[in-house]
Structures are given as structure tokens and as C-alpha cells.
Motif scaffolding. Structure first.
Motif, PDB file in Angstrom:
ATOM      1  N   SER A   1       6.150  17.920   0.250  1.00 29.34           N
ATOM      2  CA  SER A   1       5.477  16.709  -0.215  1.00 29.34           C
ATOM      3  C   SER A   1       5.937  15.531   0.627  1.00 29.34           C
ATOM      4  O   SER A   1       7.015  15.557   1.226  1.00 29.34           O
ATOM      5  N   GLY A   2       5.127  14.501   0.682  1.00 33.73           N
ATOM      6  CA  GLY A   2       5.475  13.330   1.481  1.00 33.73           C
ATOM      7  C   GLY A   2       4.727  12.105   1.031  1.00 33.73           C
ATOM      8  O   GLY A   2       3.804  12.170   0.202  1.00 33.73           O
ATOM      9  N   ASN A   3       5.102  10.953   1.569  1.00 36.90           N
ATOM     10  CA  ASN A   3       4.384   9.713   1.273  1.00 36.90           C
ATOM     11  C   ASN A   3       4.553   8.725   2.411  1.00 36.90           C
ATOM     12  O   ASN A   3       5.495   8.820   3.214  1.00 36.90           O
ATOM     13  N   VAL A   4       3.645   7.748   2.460  1.00 34.24           N
ATOM     14  CA  VAL A   4       3.702   6.645   3.407  1.00 34.24           C
ATOM     15  C   VAL A   4       3.481   5.358   2.627  1.00 34.24           C
ATOM     16  O   VAL A   4       2.796   5.351   1.594  1.00 34.24           O
ATOM     17  N   ALA A   5       4.078   4.261   3.095  1.00 33.54           N
ATOM     18  CA  ALA A   5       3.944   2.974   2.415  1.00 33.54           C
ATOM     19  C   ALA A   5       3.955   1.855   3.441  1.00 33.54           C
ATOM     20  O   ALA A   5       4.593   1.957   4.503  1.00 33.54           O
TER      21      ALA A   5
ATOM     22  N   LEU B   1       0.853  -1.185   0.000  1.00 31.09           N
ATOM     23  CA  LEU B   1       0.000   0.000   0.000  1.00 31.09           C
ATOM     24  C   LEU B   1       0.891   1.239   0.000  1.00 31.09           C
ATOM     25  O   LEU B   1       1.911   1.269   0.704  1.00 31.09           O
ATOM     26  N   SER B   2       0.531   2.255  -0.756  1.00 32.74           N
ATOM     27  CA  SER B   2       1.321   3.486  -0.763  1.00 32.74           C
ATOM     28  C   SER B   2       0.400   4.677  -0.985  1.00 32.74           C
ATOM     29  O   SER B   2      -0.628   4.583  -1.661  1.00 32.74           O
ATOM     30  N   LEU B   3       0.783   5.810  -0.389  1.00 30.54           N
ATOM     31  CA  LEU B   3       0.012   7.045  -0.508  1.00 30.54           C
ATOM     32  C   LEU B   3       0.977   8.222  -0.534  1.00 30.54           C
ATOM     33  O   LEU B   3       1.830   8.347   0.346  1.00 30.54           O
ATOM     34  N   GLY B   4       0.880   9.054  -1.554  1.00 32.36           N
ATOM     35  CA  GLY B   4       1.721  10.239  -1.669  1.00 32.36           C
ATOM     36  C   GLY B   4       0.863  11.492  -1.731  1.00 32.36           C
ATOM     37  O   GLY B   4      -0.245  11.480  -2.259  1.00 32.36           O
ATOM     38  N   ARG B   5       1.392  12.607  -1.199  1.00 32.65           N
ATOM     39  CA  ARG B   5       0.610  13.835  -1.131  1.00 32.65           C
ATOM     40  C   ARG B   5       1.514  15.054  -1.288  1.00 32.65           C
ATOM     41  O   ARG B   5       2.558  15.159  -0.642  1.00 32.65           O
ATOM     42  N   THR B   6       1.095  15.970  -2.179  1.00 33.62           N
ATOM     43  CA  THR B   6       1.741  17.270  -2.261  1.00 33.62           C
ATOM     44  C   THR B   6       1.021  18.188  -1.284  1.00 33.62           C
ATOM     45  O   THR B   6      -0.126  18.585  -1.507  1.00 33.62           O
ATOM     46  N   ILE B   7       1.700  18.510  -0.178  1.00 33.50           N
ATOM     47  CA  ILE B   7       1.057  19.260   0.896  1.00 33.50           C
ATOM     48  C   ILE B   7       0.899  20.725   0.521  1.00 33.50           C
ATOM     49  O   ILE B   7      -0.153  21.338   0.713  1.00 33.50           O
ATOM     50  N   ASN B   8       1.959  21.316  -0.008  1.00 30.17           N
ATOM     51  CA  ASN B   8       1.905  22.683  -0.523  1.00 30.17           C
ATOM     52  C   ASN B   8       3.000  22.838  -1.572  1.00 30.17           C
ATOM     53  O   ASN B   8       3.607  21.844  -1.993  1.00 30.17           O
TER      54      ASN B   8
ATOM     55  N   GLU C   1       7.047 -10.821   7.377  1.00 23.79           N
ATOM     56  CA  GLU C   1       7.731  -9.533   7.483  1.00 23.79           C
ATOM     57  C   GLU C   1       6.789  -8.401   7.119  1.00 23.79           C
ATOM     58  O   GLU C   1       6.048  -8.482   6.144  1.00 23.79           O
ATOM     59  N   ILE C   2       6.840  -7.339   7.905  1.00 23.41           N
ATOM     60  CA  ILE C   2       6.049  -6.148   7.636  1.00 23.41           C
ATOM     61  C   ILE C   2       6.973  -4.930   7.683  1.00 23.41           C
ATOM     62  O   ILE C   2       7.833  -4.832   8.564  1.00 23.41           O
ATOM     63  N   THR C   3       6.821  -4.042   6.708  1.00 23.96           N
ATOM     64  CA  THR C   3       7.668  -2.845   6.611  1.00 23.96           C
ATOM     65  C   THR C   3       6.792  -1.613   6.460  1.00 23.96           C
ATOM     66  O   THR C   3       5.917  -1.573   5.590  1.00 23.96           O
ATOM     67  N   PHE C   4       7.036  -0.633   7.324  1.00 27.39           N
ATOM     68  CA  PHE C   4       6.340   0.643   7.239  1.00 27.39           C
ATOM     69  C   PHE C   4       7.368   1.739   6.952  1.00 27.39           C
ATOM     70  O   PHE C   4       8.436   1.761   7.561  1.00 27.39           O
ATOM     71  N   SER C   5       7.057   2.621   6.022  1.00 32.23           N
ATOM     72  CA  SER C   5       7.987   3.708   5.705  1.00 32.23           C
ATOM     73  C   SER C   5       7.221   4.997   5.470  1.00 32.23           C
ATOM     74  O   SER C   5       6.078   4.994   5.013  1.00 32.23           O
ATOM     75  N   THR C   6       7.859   6.099   5.820  1.00 29.46           N
ATOM     76  CA  THR C   6       7.288   7.418   5.561  1.00 29.46           C
ATOM     77  C   THR C   6       8.418   8.384   5.224  1.00 29.46           C
ATOM     78  O   THR C   6       9.548   8.210   5.699  1.00 29.46           O
ATOM     79  N   SER C   7       8.136   9.353   4.387  1.00 34.73           N
ATOM     80  CA  SER C   7       9.163  10.317   3.996  1.00 34.73           C
ATOM     81  C   SER C   7       8.533  11.687   3.778  1.00 34.73           C
ATOM     82  O   SER C   7       7.335  11.812   3.495  1.00 34.73           O
TER      83      SER C   7
END
Length: 306
Positions: free
Chosen positions: A236-240, A225-232, A258-264
Motif C-alpha cells: 500500500s502507498g500514498n502521496v500528498a 491534497l492526498s491520495l492513498g491506494r492499496t496496491i495488493n 512553502e510547498i511540501t510533497f511526500s510519498t510513502s
């Protein structure tokens, strides 16, 4: 492909390929011929592998919505890690359909690599910015060949400034490395889209690997699953989130989850300067082995484009 891993030999691959396609005068019946010769030199005790293939393919366009497919060829594979080295005729038949402007479908069935094979791919555009796709493929693979192929898709992520796979999360093989040639089957369903300032993606996959030299069949199933967003205009950022469960097919019934969570997050300080932050959490559990893992990774970086 060079590796310091003792269980995986370094290899040198030389490939010669000739491909001829029909020109624009062929409007109803289109054809192609592909001649390929490949030699893989192993640094270890394993003898060199050689593969020679000749493939001829025909496409008969019945209508703008339907085309019939057919192929005939010859293959010769010299690989000591295979119990039966493919040597003989190959063929496939199938069709490619486009029932509407939003849907594409391709299906073939035949004999390749000394076994029956089925390949299909489908894509449906749910809206102008959202598509649903599915695919299934069977192939003869090596870990070294997959490494070389995966490296060709590496790009720099514009948000984290780290090397990522341009095919998206979960692309490439989900199973480990091994020195023997194996037969691989892979099925994947993906949903990708965007809406205004948001991009999103989701996929589920299944992969199975059969190794004739060891008589072991490994399999893995998972989801991304992934979600990206241009905040302004500057941020910008995303989570996966990724999950996969693997059965190694060994006699001790070894499995892994195995489970992996990432955010940037990326903040633009100027037109050519950005501040980047990423966090990755990996949690792995393995039965019948002391290989459990919990890892937290934090990266902060400053990048400038010249």
C-alpha cells in the motif's frame, strides 16, 4: 509544556472542570452546565494567567430536522498580554439543522472573549463514502495550549510507521509559535472519500491570528491534497501535496511560500512484519529574510508488531 526556545516560555497548566448534562427524560428541552477554572504558570517573567468560566446551554428540539440553540455564561480572564482582559457576561444563539439524511449544519452567534463571535460547521455526504465539510471558528489561544492539544492527536501511521496527526494533513495551526495570547480565526473546507481500494482527501484553509500585545495580524492560506491506494494484499502507498502562503503582518512586509510533497510505500513481509519507505520534499521561499529552504528527506524502516 516544556520548550528550549527562548521566545516561548515553558508553562504548567492546572485545570478544574465540572460538567452536568440533562438526562434522557429531557426529550424536548436539553440543557448542560459547564464550570471551568484554569491557571497557567509561566516559567519566565510573564505573570500567571487565570481563566474562570461558567456556561449554561439550552437546546430546544423543534422537530427532528431543526433545533434552536441558546447559551448564557460568565467569564473572567487575567492575562497581561491582552490589552483588554475579558470580564463579564457571555451569550450565544443559533440553530442546528438536518434538512436531509445527508446534510448537517450548525451555526451560533454571540459574545465571547469580549468580542462578537461566529461559529459554524456543515457536513454533506455526497455519497456513501464521500463527504464535504466546512467550518469557521473564532477563539482565544496560546501556542503552548495548541501544542498540548495537538499532541493528544498523535498516532503511528500504519504505512510509514511515523508519528502523524490523526485529524489528517493540514490539521492544527499553520502559523508559528509566540509567547503572547492571540485571537484566532480559522476557516476550512474539506473533501474526503474512498472508492474500493483508494482513499482521497482535499482541503483549502484560511487562518488569521491577531496579537494585541504586538498589534500584529498574521494570516495564512493554503491547500492539501492526498491520495492513498492499496496496491495488493501486501503493498500500500500514498502521496500528498501541501501548499501554503503566509503573511507575517510585519512592517517589512515579510511573506513566506512553502510547498511540501511526500510519498510513502509499505510492503508486508509477514503478518506482523513490514518494510516501509517514505520521501518528503520541502521547498520554502521567504522574502526580506535569509530563510529559504530546500530539503529532501528519505526514510527506510523495518517494523514488527508484538
Amino acid at each position: 509544556v516544556d520548550t528550549a526556545e527562548n521566545e516561548l516560555e515553558s508553562t504548567r497548566t492546572i485545570t478544574e472542570n465540572l460538567r452536568i448534562n440533562s438526562g434522557r427524560r429531557f426529550t424536548v428541552v436539553q440543557w448542560s452546565t459547564n464550570i471551568n477554572s484554569q491557571k497557567v504558570q509561566n516559567d519566565g517573567d510573564t505573570p500567571s494567567d487565570r481563566t474562570k468560566t461558567v456556561d449554561g446551554n439550552l437546546t430546544y428540539i423543534v422537530s427532528p430536522k431543526l433545533s434552536l440553540l441558546a447559551g448564557l455564561g460568565y467569564e473572567k480572564v487575567e492575562d497581561s498580554t491582552l490589552s483588554s482582559e475579558p470580564n463579564g457576561l457571555t451569550w450565544n444563539v443559533g440553530f442546528q439543522a438536518r434538512p436531509s439524511g445527508k446534510t448537517d449544519f450548525r451555526f451560533t452567534y454571540g459574545i465571547d472573549n469580549d468580542t462578537t463571535t461566529i461559529d459554524f460547521s456543515a457536513n454533506h455526504r455526497l455519497s456513501e463514502r464521500t463527504s464535504l465539510s466546512a467550518s469557521f471558528s473564532e477563539s482565544l489561544e496560546t501556542s503552548q495550549g495548541q501544542i498540548a492539544d495537538d499532541l493528544s492527536f498523535l498516532i503511528v501511521d500504519p504505512v510509514t510507521q511515523q508519528l502523524v496527526d490523526s485529524r489528517g494533513s493540514g490539521a492544527g495551526s499553520s502559523l508559528g509559535l509566540q509567547n503572547e495570547t492571540f485571537r484566532q480565526e480559522e476557516f476550512r473546507v474539506s473533501l474526503n472519500g474512498s472508492r474500493r481500494l483508494t482513499t482521497y482527501g482535499a482541503s483549502v484553509f484560511w487562518e488569521q491570528r491577531k496579537t494585541e500585545a504586538t498589534s500584529i495580524t498574521e494570516s495564512t492560506v493554503g491547500a492539501d491534497l492526498s491520495l492513498g491506494r492499496t496496491i495488493n494484499t501486501r503493498t500500500s502507498g500514498n502521496v500528498a501535496l501541501n501548499y501554503q502562503a503566509t503573511d507575517f503582518g510585519t512592517t517589512d512586509e515579510r511573506t513566506q511560500k512553502e510547498i511540501t510533497f511526500s510519498t510513502s510505500l509499505s510492503y508486508s513481509l509477514a503478518s506482523d512484519v513490514s518494510l516501509n519507505f517514505s520521501y518528503i520534499l520541502t521547498h520554502r521561499r521567504v522574502n526580506n529574510a535569509n530563510e529559504d529552504l530546500t530539503e529532501n528527506s528519505v526514510t527506510v524502516g523495518l517494523s514488527k508488531r508484538f
